[in-house]
Enzyme design. Structure first.
Site, PDB file in Angstrom:
ATOM      1  CB  ILE A   1       8.148  -7.949   0.223  1.00 42.99           C
ATOM      2  CG1 ILE A   1       9.460  -8.823   0.151  1.00 42.99           C
ATOM      3  CG2 ILE A   1       6.859  -9.015   0.049  1.00 42.99           C
ATOM      4  CD1 ILE A   1       9.791  -9.953   1.279  1.00 42.99           C
ATOM      5  CB  CYS A   2       5.711  -3.524   1.117  1.00 39.05           C
ATOM      6  SG  CYS A   2       6.426  -4.076   2.825  1.00 39.05           S
ATOM      7  N   PRO A   3       5.293  -3.421  -1.961  1.00 39.34           N
ATOM      8  CG  PRO A   3       6.859  -2.623  -3.428  1.00 39.34           C
ATOM      9  CD  PRO A   3       6.723  -3.053  -2.151  1.00 39.34           C
TER      10      PRO A   3
ATOM     11  CB  THR B   1      10.253  -2.381   1.849  1.00 41.16           C
ATOM     12  OG1 THR B   1       8.810  -2.342   1.898  1.00 41.16           O
ATOM     13  CG2 THR B   1      10.729  -1.457   3.197  1.00 41.16           C
TER      14      THR B   1
ATOM     15  CB  ILE C   1       0.512  -2.498  -1.885  1.00 42.16           C
ATOM     16  CG1 ILE C   1       0.882  -2.690  -0.177  1.00 42.16           C
ATOM     17  CG2 ILE C   1      -0.488  -1.390  -1.935  1.00 42.16           C
ATOM     18  CD1 ILE C   1       2.045  -1.484   0.075  1.00 42.16           C
TER      19      ILE C   1
END
Length: 191
Positions: free
Chosen positions: A55-57, A53, A60
């Site tokens: 936003i997630c990276p 997706t 992270i």
């Protein structure tokens, strides 16, 4: 959602290893992580909705860049979602931002840990952007959750960890090295 003072739930999950070993292939890339892993350390658990997706990276990778700061505070990081370990591995292999993550990526495919924490989005059935700071005794000392569309600030997690580790009263916007509040002095000023 579990909150401050609650015990972090017992769990055992498959995970993609952190660091370069995490990209070594089946049998080399995977490990098992439980609530007993890294016993006696502060633990940062953060969850994201889905791999692959947008936003997630960003989140992270930001946690990964701060891993040294967490290690300096005797804390370990665990990230996770409801995606499987093979999905995590594939995502790491093909995303430059998260390829060299220094921490394990937990695979809560049965959603048991997310359910126990109370962090599943009611409509999407995936993890909220939840973060927990857990003390060495396994007690949650800080909990935060964002909706699916808003990223969090990992630097704030470092700041809160610093404050928790002082075991003092820390005022608004307190940062490491700043003065903490002394209750006796406050009472004397009020008298």
């Amino acid at each position: 959602m579990l909150t401050v003072g609650d015990k972090f739930p017992s769990f055992t999950l498959s995970a993609v290893k952190g660091g370069p070993d995490g990209l070594g292939g089946p049998g080399v890339s995977f490990t098992e992580v439980s609530n007993e892993t890294d016993a006696g350390k502060w633990k940062i658990f953060f969850f994201w909705p889905k791999d692959f997706t947008f936003i997630c990276p960003t989140e992270i990778a930001a946690f990964g860049k701060l891993s040294g700061e967490f290690a300096d505070r005797d804390a370990v990081i665990y990230g996770g979602s409801t995606d499987g370990e093979f999905v995590h591995l594939n995502w790491r292999k093909y995303n430059d931002d998260i390829r060299d993550l220094p921490f394990p990526m937990l695979a809560d495919t049965k959603r048991e840990l997310c359910e126990a924490l109370g962090i599943l989005d009611k409509d999407a059935g995936v993890a909220l952007r939840a973060t927990f700071i857990v003390d060495p005794d396994g007690t949650i000392q800080w909990a935060s959750a964002n909706g699916l569309n808003v990223g969090r600030n990992p630097q704030e997690v470092v700041r809160v960890l610093d404050a928790l580790q002082t075991d003092e009263l820390c005022p608004c916007n307190w940062t490491k090295g700043a003065e903490t509040l002394a209750p006796q002095e406050l009472f004397e000023k009020a008298a």
